[in-house]
Design a protein around this motif. Structure first.
Motif, mmCIF file in Angstrom:
data_model
loop_
_atom_site.group_PDB
_atom_site.id
_atom_site.type_symbol
_atom_site.label_atom_id
_atom_site.label_comp_id
_atom_site.label_asym_id
_atom_site.label_seq_id
_atom_site.Cartn_x
_atom_site.Cartn_y
_atom_site.Cartn_z
ATOM 1 N N ALA A 176 46.359 50.011 32.411
ATOM 2 C CA ALA A 176 45.898 50.421 33.737
ATOM 3 C C ALA A 176 44.651 51.296 33.628
ATOM 4 N N LEU A 177 44.641 52.213 32.668
ATOM 5 C CA LEU A 177 43.465 53.063 32.475
ATOM 6 C C LEU A 177 42.268 52.238 32.008
ATOM 7 N N PHE A 178 42.501 51.285 31.126
ATOM 8 C CA PHE A 178 41.429 50.388 30.679
ATOM 9 C C PHE A 178 40.832 49.648 31.875
ATOM 10 N N ASP A 179 41.709 49.130 32.731
ATOM 11 C CA ASP A 179 41.274 48.373 33.903
ATOM 12 C C ASP A 179 40.520 49.274 34.879
ATOM 13 N N LEU A 180 41.024 50.487 35.093
ATOM 14 C CA LEU A 180 40.358 51.419 36.002
ATOM 15 C C LEU A 180 38.959 51.772 35.500
ATOM 16 N N ALA B 165 35.669 51.097 37.707
ATOM 17 C CA ALA B 165 34.856 52.236 38.147
ATOM 18 C C ALA B 165 33.451 52.205 37.571
ATOM 19 N N SER B 166 33.314 51.719 36.350
ATOM 20 C CA SER B 166 32.015 51.728 35.675
ATOM 21 C C SER B 166 31.214 50.456 35.885
ATOM 22 N N GLY B 167 31.903 49.351 36.225
ATOM 23 C CA GLY B 167 31.236 48.057 36.296
ATOM 24 C C GLY B 167 31.010 47.428 34.941
ATOM 25 N N VAL B 168 31.531 48.049 33.891
ATOM 26 C CA VAL B 168 31.410 47.533 32.524
ATOM 27 C C VAL B 168 32.725 46.863 32.153
ATOM 28 N N ARG B 169 32.675 45.585 31.816
ATOM 29 C CA ARG B 169 33.901 44.847 31.506
ATOM 30 C C ARG B 169 34.644 45.492 30.337
ATOM 31 N N ALA B 170 35.966 45.370 30.366
ATOM 32 C CA ALA B 170 36.803 45.985 29.347
ATOM 33 C C ALA B 170 36.479 45.464 27.954
ATOM 34 N N PHE B 171 36.150 44.182 27.845
ATOM 35 C CA PHE B 171 35.849 43.644 26.510
ATOM 36 C C PHE B 171 34.596 44.277 25.932
ATOM 37 N N LEU C 26 43.679 28.765 26.986
ATOM 38 C CA LEU C 26 43.755 29.955 27.828
ATOM 39 C C LEU C 26 42.358 30.535 28.004
ATOM 40 N N TYR C 27 41.947 30.704 29.260
ATOM 41 C CA TYR C 27 40.622 31.232 29.570
ATOM 42 C C TYR C 27 40.690 32.737 29.791
ATOM 43 N N PRO C 28 39.606 33.459 29.527
ATOM 44 C CA PRO C 28 39.594 34.907 29.715
ATOM 45 C C PRO C 28 39.862 35.293 31.157
ATOM 46 N N PRO C 29 40.375 36.514 31.374
ATOM 47 C CA PRO C 29 40.679 36.949 32.740
ATOM 48 C C PRO C 29 39.424 37.210 33.556
ATOM 49 N N GLU C 30 39.522 36.934 34.838
ATOM 50 C CA GLU C 30 38.487 37.341 35.778
ATOM 51 C C GLU C 30 38.738 38.799 36.177
ATOM 52 N N PRO C 31 37.683 39.516 36.569
ATOM 53 C CA PRO C 31 37.862 40.945 36.886
ATOM 54 C C PRO C 31 38.882 41.194 37.996
ATOM 55 N N GLU C 32 39.047 40.241 38.914
ATOM 56 C CA GLU C 32 40.017 40.429 39.987
ATOM 57 C C GLU C 32 41.427 40.609 39.460
ATOM 58 N N LEU C 33 41.720 39.999 38.306
ATOM 59 C CA LEU C 33 43.044 40.150 37.698
ATOM 60 C C LEU C 33 43.110 41.422 36.880
ATOM 61 N N TRP C 34 42.166 41.550 35.937
ATOM 62 C CA TRP C 34 42.189 42.705 35.021
ATOM 63 C C TRP C 34 40.867 42.775 34.269
ATOM 64 N N GLY C 35 40.423 43.984 34.042
ATOM 65 C CA GLY C 35 39.341 44.265 33.108
ATOM 66 C C GLY C 35 37.943 43.911 33.520
ATOM 67 N N HIS D 106 38.758 53.029 43.349
ATOM 68 C CA HIS D 106 39.064 51.896 42.471
ATOM 69 C C HIS D 106 40.505 51.994 42.013
ATOM 70 N N ARG D 107 41.039 50.859 41.576
ATOM 71 C CA ARG D 107 42.391 50.860 41.028
ATOM 72 C C ARG D 107 42.412 50.069 39.736
ATOM 73 N N GLY D 108 43.294 50.511 38.830
ATOM 74 C CA GLY D 108 43.524 49.782 37.590
ATOM 75 C C GLY D 108 45.003 49.513 37.436
ATOM 76 N N ARG D 109 45.342 48.347 36.898
ATOM 77 C CA ARG D 109 46.741 47.962 36.761
ATOM 78 C C ARG D 109 47.063 47.556 35.322
ATOM 79 N N GLY D 110 48.290 47.810 34.944
ATOM 80 C CA GLY D 110 48.801 47.351 33.661
ATOM 81 C C GLY D 110 50.268 47.023 33.787
#
Length: 327
Positions: free
Chosen positions: A95-99, A103-109, A318-327, A40-44
């Motif tokens: 990036a760590l939040f996104d990763l 990795a967990s399948g649990v959304r950042a929010f 402004l709509y919330p991000p989709e997982p493909e972008l972040w989180g 998996h990868r996470g970006r910030g």
């Protein structure tokens, strides 16, 4: 799994020119941290800001110095305690939040303790210019519900009158970017009150804002350059009514969420803001926006082009991000 860190510098053209009291630019330079665990990868994304002594080169160097801690499994809370706040820590923290989410399948929010993410209405920024130019810009943006007006010191009374004339029905907030002085404060803030401005952001220089504790504030005043992290907030309550939380100042979403909770405890109104940057930088800030009375996350709207995938904007919604972008 062993983690690794990649750092890149990206450049995005601004639509036209973005001008504030400290200068103008036609391009934004951002630094992206990408952390991978092999699967998996996470970006910030962080935006270096010269006002705080940051350059892209410095941010890259600060991030690259964290390669060994990243490989060793450093977590966000340890990062918050061991790396100074700023654009570098913001990029890495997000990036760590996104990763973690990937990795967990649990959304950042969800990890941040939020039940859901809802769309938010963002301000739309009008760059500093002469009054007639700003009036014309306000007329173009007049249908947007909330406009943020960049001011610059001399001539601000005329500027705010011109913007109000150009957008008679829009809600207005203004940002002086430290350009006022004790000699111009009263005239300028009175003009703002007369124009129905709802919030004045950082009217005085951060090192000379003590005046605000002793004078009348006919419009609520918001700290920006005067505040970076949660530990700064307690000393602000006599001078400010609100606080602008920016992830690049705070050093990431982890600190920003702590700031929001502390601001609520102290009775400060929460504003969430941004640098001019892409959807990757805005996405984690949408979590803080869920608690904010004022949202200023229009960075991608000021660019000539954004990342793909990007956030979804419908006008100023402004709509919330989709997982493909972040989180």
């Amino acid at each position: 799994m062993t983690r690794s860190l990649t750092v890149t510098v990206d450049r995005f053209p601004i639509a036209g020119e973005f001008r504030i009291s400290r200068g103008s630019r036609t391009e934004v330079v951002v630094v992206v941290a990408e952390v991978t665990d092999g699967a998996h990868r996470g970006r910030g994304e962080g935006t270096p800001y010269s006002r705080y002594g940051e350059s892209a080169e410095d941010v890259v160097a600060a991030l690259e110095s964290m390669a060994a801690p990243i490989a060793g499994g450093i977590d966000r809370e340890t990062l918050r305690n061991e790396m100074p706040p700023g654009a570098a820590r913001n990029a890495l923290d997000c990036a760590l939040f996104d990763l973690e989410a990937k990795a967990s399948g649990v959304r950042a929010f969800t990890s941040a303790g939020l039940a859901s993410l809802e769309p938010v209405t963002t301000a739309y920024t009008l760059s500093l210019a002469d009054p007639e130019t700003m009036r014309a810009a306000a007329e173009v943006a007049a249908d947007r519900p909330l406009l943020k007006v960049k001011l610059g010191g001399v001539g601000d009374v005329e500027r705010i009158k011109a913007v109000r004339a150009g957008a008679p029905n829009a809600r207005l907030i203004v940002d002086a970017n430290e350009a006022w002085s004790k000699d111009t404060y009263f005239e300028n803030i009175t003009a703002c009150a007369d124009a129905g401005v709802e919030l004045v952001e950082q009217p005085l220089p951060a090192d000379r804002d003590g005046l605000l504790a002793t004078v009348r504030r006919p419009v609520p005043v918001c700290a920006d350059e005067s505040v970076h992290v949660a530990a700064d907030l307690a000393d602000l309550t006599a001078r400010y009514d609100a606080v602008n939380i920016k992830l690049d100042k705070a050093g990431g979403l982890t600190e920003a969420l702590v700031m929001a909770a502390e601001a609520e405890r102290l009775g400060l109104t929460i504003m969430v803001g941004c640098m001019v940057s892409t959807s990757l930088a805005m996405a984690p800030a949408v979590l803080v926006a869920q608690k904010a009375a004022v949202v200023d996350l229009d960075g991608p709207l000021l660019l000539a082009e954004d990342r793909d995938p990007s956030l979804r904007y419908e006008g100023s919604l402004l709509y919330p991000p989709e997982p493909e972008l972040w989180g």
